[in-house]
Each structure stands twice: as structure tokens, then as C-alpha cells.
Design an enzyme around this catalytic site. Structure first.
Site, PDB file in Angstrom:
ATOM      1  N   TYR A  39       2.375 -32.693  16.831  1.00 27.40           N
ATOM      2  CA  TYR A  39       1.246 -32.683  17.763  1.00 27.40           C
ATOM      3  C   TYR A  39       0.254 -33.778  17.384  1.00 27.40           C
ATOM      4  CZ  TYR A  39       2.709 -27.743  17.744  1.00 27.40           C
ATOM      5  OH  TYR A  39       3.403 -26.564  17.744  1.00 27.40           O
ATOM      6  N   PRO A  92     -14.385 -38.663   4.862  1.00 31.34           N
ATOM      7  CA  PRO A  92     -13.218 -38.987   4.008  1.00 31.34           C
ATOM      8  C   PRO A  92     -11.931 -38.415   4.597  1.00 31.34           C
ATOM      9  CG  PRO A  92     -15.037 -38.106   2.684  1.00 31.34           C
ATOM     10  CD  PRO A  92     -15.433 -37.927   4.129  1.00 31.34           C
ATOM     11  N   GLY A  93     -10.876 -39.207   4.546  1.00 27.16           N
ATOM     12  CA  GLY A  93      -9.572 -38.713   4.999  1.00 27.16           C
ATOM     13  C   GLY A  93      -9.281 -39.055   6.439  1.00 27.16           C
ATOM     14  N   PHE A 100       4.280 -21.267  14.691  1.00 26.40           N
ATOM     15  CA  PHE A 100       2.963 -21.906  14.625  1.00 26.40           C
ATOM     16  C   PHE A 100       2.198 -21.484  13.363  1.00 26.40           C
ATOM     17  CE2 PHE A 100       2.705 -23.785  18.768  1.00 26.40           C
ATOM     18  CZ  PHE A 100       3.303 -22.925  19.673  1.00 26.40           C
ATOM     19  N   LYS A 148       3.127 -30.149   6.083  1.00 22.63           N
ATOM     20  CA  LYS A 148       3.887 -30.445   7.302  1.00 22.63           C
ATOM     21  C   LYS A 148       5.054 -31.387   6.981  1.00 22.63           C
ATOM     22  CE  LYS A 148       1.563 -27.888  10.145  1.00 22.63           C
ATOM     23  NZ  LYS A 148       2.169 -26.680  10.706  1.00 22.63           N
ATOM     24  N   ASP A 158       1.841 -10.386   7.317  1.00 27.54           N
ATOM     25  CA  ASP A 158       1.813 -11.633   6.564  1.00 27.54           C
ATOM     26  C   ASP A 158       3.259 -12.118   6.444  1.00 27.54           C
ATOM     27  OD1 ASP A 158       0.428 -12.690   3.347  1.00 27.54           O
ATOM     28  OD2 ASP A 158       1.723 -13.699   4.826  1.00 27.54           O
ATOM     29  N   ASN A 201      -3.711 -34.623  19.006  1.00 24.28           N
ATOM     30  CA  ASN A 201      -4.926 -33.802  18.904  1.00 24.28           C
ATOM     31  C   ASN A 201      -5.039 -32.816  20.052  1.00 24.28           C
ATOM     32  OD1 ASN A 201      -5.345 -36.082  17.039  1.00 24.28           O
ATOM     33  ND2 ASN A 201      -7.360 -35.111  16.776  1.00 24.28           N
ATOM     34  N   SER A 226       2.945 -32.030  12.885  1.00 26.08           N
ATOM     35  CA  SER A 226       1.665 -32.670  13.189  1.00 26.08           C
ATOM     36  C   SER A 226       1.767 -34.183  13.045  1.00 26.08           C
ATOM     37  CB  SER A 226       0.594 -32.144  12.221  1.00 26.08           C
ATOM     38  OG  SER A 226      -0.563 -32.957  12.254  1.00 26.08           O
ATOM     39  N   SER A 257      -5.566 -14.010  10.320  1.00 24.18           N
ATOM     40  CA  SER A 257      -6.425 -14.636   9.294  1.00 24.18           C
ATOM     41  C   SER A 257      -7.324 -15.700   9.931  1.00 24.18           C
ATOM     42  CB  SER A 257      -5.550 -15.277   8.203  1.00 24.18           C
ATOM     43  OG  SER A 257      -4.768 -16.329   8.753  1.00 24.18           O
ATOM     44  N   TYR A 301      -2.756 -30.327   3.513  1.00 25.24           N
ATOM     45  CA  TYR A 301      -2.307 -29.758   4.800  1.00 25.24           C
ATOM     46  C   TYR A 301      -1.196 -30.632   5.382  1.00 25.24           C
ATOM     47  CZ  TYR A 301      -2.013 -29.442   9.829  1.00 25.24           C
ATOM     48  OH  TYR A 301      -1.512 -29.367  11.106  1.00 25.24           O
TER      49      TYR A 301
HETATM   50  C1  WQD Z   1     -11.140 -36.289  15.596  1.00 25.39           C
HETATM   51  C2  WQD Z   1     -12.112 -37.452  15.486  1.00 25.39           C
HETATM   52  C3  WQD Z   1     -13.421 -37.421  13.479  1.00 25.39           C
HETATM   53  C4  WQD Z   1     -15.770 -33.859  14.346  1.00 25.39           C
HETATM   54  C5  WQD Z   1      -7.106 -32.837  12.868  1.00 25.39           C
HETATM   55  C6  WQD Z   1      -5.998 -32.613  11.894  1.00 25.39           C
HETATM   56  C7  WQD Z   1      -4.679 -32.856  12.563  1.00 25.39           C
HETATM   57  C8  WQD Z   1      -4.568 -31.983  13.785  1.00 25.39           C
HETATM   58  C9  WQD Z   1      -5.743 -32.216  14.723  1.00 25.39           C
HETATM   59  C10 WQD Z   1      -3.338 -29.994  13.297  1.00 25.39           C
HETATM   60  C11 WQD Z   1     -12.166 -38.022  14.081  1.00 25.39           C
HETATM   61  C12 WQD Z   1     -14.294 -37.267  14.705  1.00 25.39           C
HETATM   62  C13 WQD Z   1     -14.843 -34.875  14.457  1.00 25.39           C
HETATM   63  C14 WQD Z   1     -17.166 -34.159  14.335  1.00 25.39           C
HETATM   64  C15 WQD Z   1     -16.613 -36.483  14.577  1.00 25.39           C
HETATM   65  N1  WQD Z   1      -4.499 -30.620  13.417  1.00 25.39           N
HETATM   66  N2  WQD Z   1     -15.274 -36.167  14.570  1.00 25.39           N
HETATM   67  N3  WQD Z   1     -17.524 -35.472  14.451  1.00 25.39           N
HETATM   68  O1  WQD Z   1      -9.072 -35.057  12.079  1.00 25.39           O
HETATM   69  O2  WQD Z   1      -8.056 -36.280  14.094  1.00 25.39           O
HETATM   70  O3  WQD Z   1      -7.055 -34.167  13.292  1.00 25.39           O
HETATM   71  O4  WQD Z   1      -6.944 -31.983  13.969  1.00 25.39           O
HETATM   72  O5  WQD Z   1      -2.234 -30.377  13.471  1.00 25.39           O
HETATM   73  O6  WQD Z   1      -3.666 -32.536  11.649  1.00 25.39           O
HETATM   74  O7  WQD Z   1      -6.154 -33.559  10.864  1.00 25.39           O
HETATM   75  O8  WQD Z   1      -9.239 -34.097  14.416  1.00 25.39           O
HETATM   76  O9  WQD Z   1     -11.075 -33.284  15.821  1.00 25.39           O
HETATM   77  O10 WQD Z   1     -11.363 -33.219  13.295  1.00 25.39           O
HETATM   78  O11 WQD Z   1     -11.430 -35.404  14.502  1.00 25.39           O
HETATM   79  O12 WQD Z   1     -16.971 -37.666  14.666  1.00 25.39           O
HETATM   80  O13 WQD Z   1     -18.050 -33.272  14.234  1.00 25.39           O
HETATM   81  O14 WQD Z   1     -13.415 -36.962  15.752  1.00 25.39           O
HETATM   82  O15 WQD Z   1     -14.030 -38.296  12.541  1.00 25.39           O
HETATM   83  O16 WQD Z   1     -12.343 -39.414  14.180  1.00 25.39           O
HETATM   84  P1  WQD Z   1      -8.406 -35.006  13.403  1.00 25.39           P
HETATM   85  P2  WQD Z   1     -10.823 -33.913  14.500  1.00 25.39           P
END
Ligand code: WQD
Length: 342
Positions: A179, A298-299, A82, A155, A59, A181, A126, A35, A151
Site C-alpha cells: 500500500y 526524522p524517517g 491486515f 513488512k 490475539d 498512503n 507497505s 488493540s 515497522y
Molecule cells: C505523509 C506526509 C509527513 C503528519 C505512513 C507509514 C506507511 C504507511 C502510510 C502503513 C509526510 C507529512 C504528516 C503531519 C505532516 N502506513 N505530515 N504533518 O509517513 O508517508 O507513511 O503511513 O502502511 O508505512 O510510514 O504517512 O501521513 O504520516 O505522512 O507534514 O502532522 O505528511 O511528513 O511527508 P507516511 P504520513
């Protein structure tokens, strides 16, 4: 040779973990419904390892299909799970899709393991379970704050499901891996991050911008209370992350581990800001990058990074790579993808 089921084996972390497991003498099978992945990834795994990994394109929410797969492999000794939907933004728009998929697939896997006597389980969790952690670096004892997204909540709930399963099945041994990043690619550039949906994580957005797939990169805010105003994250090279899974499975299969649930942070313990990550990419690759500063996303949590002392002490794991290796290998993979796309 001990055989391990890797669910989500055609995915980014799953495929790199297949390579590390094979390199460490394991026999592996994959279950991936494709998927958010392509089965061609296993050709890359074969090019690196010489092994053709079978994939069950099922699935895992289909209990009968999962059961048939376990029936076909009575010699399974462990599962690394995973397979899950992982896009934070999508989970906010479609929470039930995330709860249905991420929780039902986990329940089916644990149910099959119970009925087939497969006792060793590793769950892909995560750092997002920590939410907006106040004290940094986070340790495994850091309390979970309110999840920032459905999401992240799947977890948190998934970890609770494993804890309750472990209490009711005392002969099973379980590890939760949180994990930070994940980023980068295998040195060979035969496999890497290749989502079938548009990338949203920083590092693939950087490489897609640099190669011209995107006009520019938006930095989501530079007015945070950090050293340069942009958010701080703990970027861990995907091959270091893969090796942590191998070491965790070796630990479960050893006599040192005891039936229970154990939790480990997997980051490298260094915070890197978005602007520092961009600088590292440009410097290590000698490649300019077109980016501009935009509004906050946001978030986003302002800063989070790990303390991995527990994984070092109990699993004998430590990261071997840093942000420069991530940017070098991610760029090599992006260029290889473009060359292959012809
Ligand atoms: C990293 C930083 C963005 C894109 C997510 C999931 C987390 C994990 C890892 C699974 C942030 C900034 C990003 C862009 C930007 N996944 N950014 N411009 O949100 O820390 O974590 O992925 O387990 O659960 O939430 O990762 O790479 O999206 O962002 O400025 O075009 O890069 O604001 O500060 P994130 P991300």
C-alpha cells in the site's frame, strides 16, 4: 458463498475491505484483538451492507486461539491478513513489540492455513519496504532499500516469510499488496479512520485540525527538493484499496492464478505534496485550515509514488478516486464522528 477470514477486520483498511468483499458476494469473518480498533466499527459495516460480521477478539500471537477459530470455520477458502502494529514512530521506540506481534501473528496464520488446507492468502504489505527509493515511480521490481523503521522491516521480513512458506507449500497461492498512503472514508460516512491511539497520518491530522480537535497542523518541512518543498506521497482512497483486495482474492480463487507469490503496488501513480494535499482539503470542503511550517520529521522519505500497471493488468484493478475524493470523504467522516460523539 466463499468465506474469507479478514484479520484486523475492525481496523481502518480491514473494515472497508469487509464492505467491498460483502458487496462482491463473499461471506466474511473478522479476527481483531481491538488493540487499535473498536468493535463498534462492525455496526457501521452492518449499516452499509446489512450484514453482521462476527469478530473473534483474539490475539493472533496465541496459536491455540487461532487454531480454535480455524476449527470453527472448516469452510474458509482464504485469508486477508491486515492485523499488525503500524505506527512508525512507536516501532522505533519499541522494536521488539513490533517484531513479536507482526511476525508471530503472521507465522500463526500461515501455520493454521497449512494445517486446515486454506490455500489463498493476501498479505498487507507497505510501500515502506522500498525505503528511500531513488527511481520513481516505484515498480514491483524496484529493489528494497534499507528499511526506515522497525515497522517497515517487519513488512520486509513478512514478505520474506511468505516467500519461504510458499516454497515449502507449493499448493498455496499468495499475494503481497504494497500500500502507498491509504486515506479517506466510505461515502456513507458510517466507517472511516478511527484509531484508538492519536492519529499521526496527514489526512486525519488535517480533519482533526479543521474540526477543532487540534489547534493547528505542523507541516514537517518545506525545504525538500520537490516542486513546493514539501514531501510527495501517493494517496490512495481506502475504498479503492479495499476493492483491490477483493480483486486479488477473486484472482487467487480463479483458474488464472498459479501457486506462487505475486506482488502488487497499490497507489494511484500520482505524487501529491503535503501543501497540495492541504490546498485540496481547503478547496473541496470550503474549509480553512490553520497550519504552519515546522522542522522535518526524522524517517520521512522525500518522495514516493507508485506504478500500478501490474495490478491493472493482472487483477483488473484501477483507482476510481483522487485526492479531492479523499479530502471530501475524510471531512464528511470527521463531521459524522463529531455529531455521533454528541
Ligand atoms: C505523509 C506526509 C509527513 C503528519 C505512513 C507509514 C506507511 C504507511 C502510510 C502503513 C509526510 C507529512 C504528516 C503531519 C505532516 N502506513 N505530515 N504533518 O509517513 O508517508 O507513511 O503511513 O502502511 O508505512 O510510514 O504517512 O501521513 O504520516 O505522512 O507534514 O502532522 O505528511 O511528513 O511527508 P507516511 P504520513
Amino acid at each position: 458463498m466463499k468465506k474469507i477470514l479478514v484479520t484486523g477486520g475492525c481496523g481502518y483498511i480491514g473494515s472497508h475491505t469487509l464492505v467491498d468483499l460483502i458487496d462482491n458476494g463473499f461471506d466474511v469473518i473478522s479476527a481483531d484483538n481491538l488493540s487499535n480498533a473498536r468493535e463498534e466499527v462492525l455496526q457501521g459495516v452492518a449499516a452499509i451492507t446489512g450484514k453482521t460480521v462476527p469478530n473473534y477478539a483474539i490475539d493472533l500471537c496465541d496459536a491455540h486461539a487461532a487454531e480454535q477459530m480455524f476449527n470453527a470455520h472448516p469452510d474458509l477458502c482464504g485469508v486477508i491478513h491486515f492485523a499488525a502494529h503500524k505506527h512508525v514512530g512507536e516501532s522505533v521506540e519499541q522494536p521488539l513489540k513490533y517484531f513479536r506481534n507482526n511476525l508471530n501473528s503472521l507465522i500463526n496464520i500461515l501455520d493454521c492455513m497449512d494445517r486446515h488446507g486454506v490455500k489463498n492468502f493476501i498479505f498487507s504489505s507497505s510501500c515502506s519496504v522500498y525505503g528511500n527509493a531513488k527511481d520513481l515511480p516505484v515498480t514491483e521490481q524496484t529493489p528494497m532499500e534499507e528499511a526506515e523503521s522497525p515497522y517497515a522491516r517487519t513488512k520486509q521480513m513478512g514478505e520474506q516469510i511468505v516467500h519461504d512458506f510458499a516454497r515449502a507449500h507449493s499448493s498455496h497461492k499468495n499475494i503481497l499488496l504494497r500500500y502507498f498512503n491509504p486515506a479517506g472514508a466510505h461515502e456513507s460516512a458510517q466507517i472511516g479512520e478511527s484509531p484508538s491511539t492519536p492519529a499521526s497520518n496527514l489526512v486525519p491530522v488535517i480533519t482533526e485540525t479543521a474540526i477543532g480537535k487540534r489547534a493547528s497542523l505542523m507541516v514537517f518541512g518545506d525545504d525538500y527538493d520537490t516542486r513546493d518543498g514539501s514531501c510527495v506521497r501517493d494517496y490512495i482512497h481506502v475504498m479503492d484499496l479495499a476493492n483491490a483486495h477483493t480483486k486479488a482474492m477473486q484472482y487467487l480463487l480463479s483458474d488464472d492464478s498459479v501457486p506462487t507469490v505475486d506482488t502488487f503496488n497499490l497507489g494511484i501513480g500520482e505524487g501529491v505534496t503535503v501543501l497540495e494535499a492541504i490546498e485540496a482539503f481547503m478547496e473541496v470542503n470550503g474549509q480553512p485550515l490553520n497550519y504552519q511550517i515546522g522542522p522535518r520529521r526524522p524517517g520521512d522519505v522525500v518522495a514516493i509514488y507508485a506504478n500500478y500497471n501490474k495490478a491493472a493488468a493482472k487483477l483488473g484493478w484501477s483507482p476510481k478516486r483522487g485526492i479531492r475524493d479523499i479530502m471530501r470523504t475524510a471531512w464528511a467522516w470527521e463531521k459524522a464522528r463529531q455529531a455521533n460523539a454528541g
